[in-house]
Scaffold this motif. Structure first.
Motif, PDB file in Angstrom:
ATOM      1  N   THR A  41       0.842  -1.190   0.000  1.00 53.47           N
ATOM      2  CA  THR A  41       0.000   0.000   0.000  1.00 53.47           C
ATOM      3  C   THR A  41       0.879   1.243   0.000  1.00 53.47           C
ATOM      4  O   THR A  41       1.875   1.307   0.735  1.00 53.47           O
ATOM      5  N   LEU A  42       0.536   2.219  -0.803  1.00 51.10           N
ATOM      6  CA  LEU A  42       1.308   3.457  -0.883  1.00 51.10           C
ATOM      7  C   LEU A  42       1.160   4.268   0.408  1.00 51.10           C
ATOM      8  O   LEU A  42       0.113   4.222   1.074  1.00 51.10           O
ATOM      9  N   ASP A  43       2.203   5.019   0.740  1.00 53.18           N
ATOM     10  CA  ASP A  43       2.217   5.785   1.987  1.00 53.18           C
ATOM     11  C   ASP A  43       1.011   6.715   2.159  1.00 53.18           C
ATOM     12  O   ASP A  43       0.435   6.758   3.254  1.00 53.18           O
ATOM     13  N   PRO A  44       0.599   7.463   1.132  1.00 51.05           N
ATOM     14  CA  PRO A  44      -0.580   8.325   1.330  1.00 51.05           C
ATOM     15  C   PRO A  44      -1.838   7.536   1.717  1.00 51.05           C
ATOM     16  O   PRO A  44      -2.649   8.007   2.523  1.00 51.05           O
ATOM     17  N   GLU A  45      -1.971   6.337   1.182  1.00 52.02           N
ATOM     18  CA  GLU A  45      -3.126   5.498   1.522  1.00 52.02           C
ATOM     19  C   GLU A  45      -3.013   4.972   2.951  1.00 52.02           C
ATOM     20  O   GLU A  45      -4.024   4.822   3.648  1.00 52.02           O
ATOM     21  N   ILE A  46      -1.793   4.705   3.395  1.00 52.97           N
ATOM     22  CA  ILE A  46      -1.586   4.268   4.786  1.00 52.97           C
ATOM     23  C   ILE A  46      -1.957   5.396   5.737  1.00 52.97           C
ATOM     24  O   ILE A  46      -2.593   5.170   6.772  1.00 52.97           O
ATOM     25  N   LEU A  47      -1.583   6.622   5.391  1.00 49.99           N
ATOM     26  CA  LEU A  47      -1.956   7.757   6.242  1.00 49.99           C
ATOM     27  C   LEU A  47      -3.471   7.906   6.320  1.00 49.99           C
ATOM     28  O   LEU A  47      -4.017   8.177   7.395  1.00 49.99           O
ATOM     29  N   SER A  48      -4.160   7.706   5.215  1.00 47.41           N
ATOM     30  CA  SER A  48      -5.633   7.761   5.224  1.00 47.41           C
ATOM     31  C   SER A  48      -6.207   6.669   6.109  1.00 47.41           C
ATOM     32  O   SER A  48      -7.156   6.900   6.873  1.00 47.41           O
ATOM     33  N   TRP A  49      -5.628   5.482   6.034  1.00 49.58           N
ATOM     34  CA  TRP A  49      -6.082   4.380   6.881  1.00 49.58           C
ATOM     35  C   TRP A  49      -5.852   4.721   8.352  1.00 49.58           C
ATOM     36  O   TRP A  49      -6.726   4.482   9.191  1.00 49.58           O
ATOM     37  N   CYS A  50      -4.683   5.277   8.674  1.00 52.04           N
ATOM     38  CA  CYS A  50      -4.376   5.662  10.061  1.00 52.04           C
ATOM     39  C   CYS A  50      -5.395   6.673  10.576  1.00 52.04           C
ATOM     40  O   CYS A  50      -5.837   6.592  11.729  1.00 52.04           O
ATOM     41  N   GLU A  51      -5.756   7.616   9.722  1.00 52.43           N
ATOM     42  CA  GLU A  51      -6.754   8.617  10.098  1.00 52.43           C
ATOM     43  C   GLU A  51      -8.097   7.947  10.383  1.00 52.43           C
ATOM     44  O   GLU A  51      -8.733   8.211  11.407  1.00 52.43           O
ATOM     45  N   GLU A  52      -8.507   7.081   9.501  1.00 56.02           N
ATOM     46  CA  GLU A  52      -9.814   6.428   9.628  1.00 56.02           C
ATOM     47  C   GLU A  52      -9.898   5.505  10.835  1.00 56.02           C
ATOM     48  O   GLU A  52     -10.934   5.410  11.497  1.00 56.02           O
ATOM     49  N   HIS A  53      -8.794   4.815  11.148  1.00 61.11           N
ATOM     50  CA  HIS A  53      -8.814   3.798  12.202  1.00 61.11           C
ATOM     51  C   HIS A  53      -8.128   4.233  13.501  1.00 61.11           C
ATOM     52  O   HIS A  53      -8.033   3.446  14.447  1.00 61.11           O
ATOM     53  N   ASN A  54      -7.624   5.462  13.534  1.00 58.58           N
ATOM     54  CA  ASN A  54      -6.998   6.034  14.732  1.00 58.58           C
ATOM     55  C   ASN A  54      -5.764   5.236  15.197  1.00 58.58           C
ATOM     56  O   ASN A  54      -5.659   4.846  16.359  1.00 58.58           O
ATOM     57  N   PHE A  55      -4.842   5.023  14.270  1.00 59.86           N
ATOM     58  CA  PHE A  55      -3.573   4.368  14.579  1.00 59.86           C
ATOM     59  C   PHE A  55      -2.427   5.336  14.311  1.00 59.86           C
ATOM     60  O   PHE A  55      -2.464   6.095  13.339  1.00 59.86           O
ATOM     61  N   ILE A  56      -1.408   5.286  15.152  1.00 62.23           N
ATOM     62  CA  ILE A  56      -0.168   6.026  14.907  1.00 62.23           C
ATOM     63  C   ILE A  56       0.736   5.143  14.063  1.00 62.23           C
ATOM     64  O   ILE A  56       0.928   3.961  14.373  1.00 62.23           O
ATOM     65  N   LEU A  57       1.294   5.714  13.030  1.00 61.97           N
ATOM     66  CA  LEU A  57       2.213   4.986  12.145  1.00 61.97           C
ATOM     67  C   LEU A  57       3.604   5.003  12.757  1.00 61.97           C
ATOM     68  O   LEU A  57       4.124   6.058  13.130  1.00 61.97           O
ATOM     69  N   VAL A  58       4.215   3.827  12.859  1.00 63.27           N
ATOM     70  CA  VAL A  58       5.593   3.686  13.314  1.00 63.27           C
ATOM     71  C   VAL A  58       6.407   3.251  12.104  1.00 63.27           C
ATOM     72  O   VAL A  58       6.122   2.221  11.489  1.00 63.27           O
ATOM     73  N   THR A  59       7.410   4.051  11.760  1.00 64.96           N
ATOM     74  CA  THR A  59       8.137   3.832  10.518  1.00 64.96           C
ATOM     75  C   THR A  59       9.594   4.233  10.665  1.00 64.96           C
ATOM     76  O   THR A  59       9.973   4.898  11.633  1.00 64.96           O
ATOM     77  N   ASN A  60      10.397   3.845   9.706  1.00 64.82           N
ATOM     78  CA  ASN A  60      11.774   4.339   9.619  1.00 64.82           C
ATOM     79  C   ASN A  60      11.934   5.205   8.368  1.00 64.82           C
ATOM     80  O   ASN A  60      13.044   5.526   7.978  1.00 64.82           O
ATOM     81  N   ASN A  61      10.828   5.609   7.776  1.00 67.84           N
ATOM     82  CA  ASN A  61      10.823   6.413   6.557  1.00 67.84           C
ATOM     83  C   ASN A  61      10.977   7.896   6.901  1.00 67.84           C
ATOM     84  O   ASN A  61      10.008   8.595   7.138  1.00 67.84           O
ATOM     85  N   ARG A  62      12.215   8.361   6.926  1.00 73.55           N
ATOM     86  CA  ARG A  62      12.502   9.755   7.255  1.00 73.55           C
ATOM     87  C   ARG A  62      12.430  10.672   6.037  1.00 73.55           C
ATOM     88  O   ARG A  62      12.303  11.869   6.169  1.00 73.55           O
TER      89      ARG A  62
END
Length: 120
Positions: A41-62
């Motif tokens: 899944t592309l990063d922008p779609e993951i951010l949308s999912w995080c918004e919808e489901h109330n999850f904080i994204l933990v990543t090493n993508n700086r």
């Protein structure tokens, strides 16, 4: 409040295993888990999912995550937050940090922010 975390698919799965072993009452998923965005899944779609489901994204993508977050916010959207892992912390130290943050955070404390671990 207790935070929910989702690991980027490129984060070592050892974080997930150790987090769940030490903290079975806290929620941590990984991209690709049932109910989570599928692998690839592309990063922008993951951010949308995080918004919808109330999850904080933990990543090493700086590199690209600040750009994706800025675009997400520019669209009038919000996310609970993004935590960037540090290669200076051991996996155990990172897990301890995530547990303390999850248990001691206020509502929306990290909203629309990129936070680099460790906090202190």
């Amino acid at each position: 409040m207790t935070l929910n975390y989702i690991l980027d698919e490129n984060v070592d799965k050892l974080y997930l295993r150790q987090f769940r072993q030490r903290n079975p009452n806290l929620i941590m998923w990984v991209v690709g888990d049932p109910g989570a965005p599928p692998r690839g899944t592309l990063d922008p779609e993951i951010l949308s999912w995080c918004e919808e489901h109330n999850f904080i994204l933990v990543t090493n993508n700086r590199k690209s995550m600040p750009v994706h977050l800025a675009e997400h916010i520019a669209q009038g959207r919000n996310i609970p937050g993004i935590f960037i892992l540090s290669d200076k912390l051991t996996i155990g130290q990172t897990i301890d940090e995530l547990v303390v943050i999850a248990q001691a955070s206020f509502d929306n404390e990290y909203q629309n922010q990129i936070v680099h671990l460790p906090l202190i």
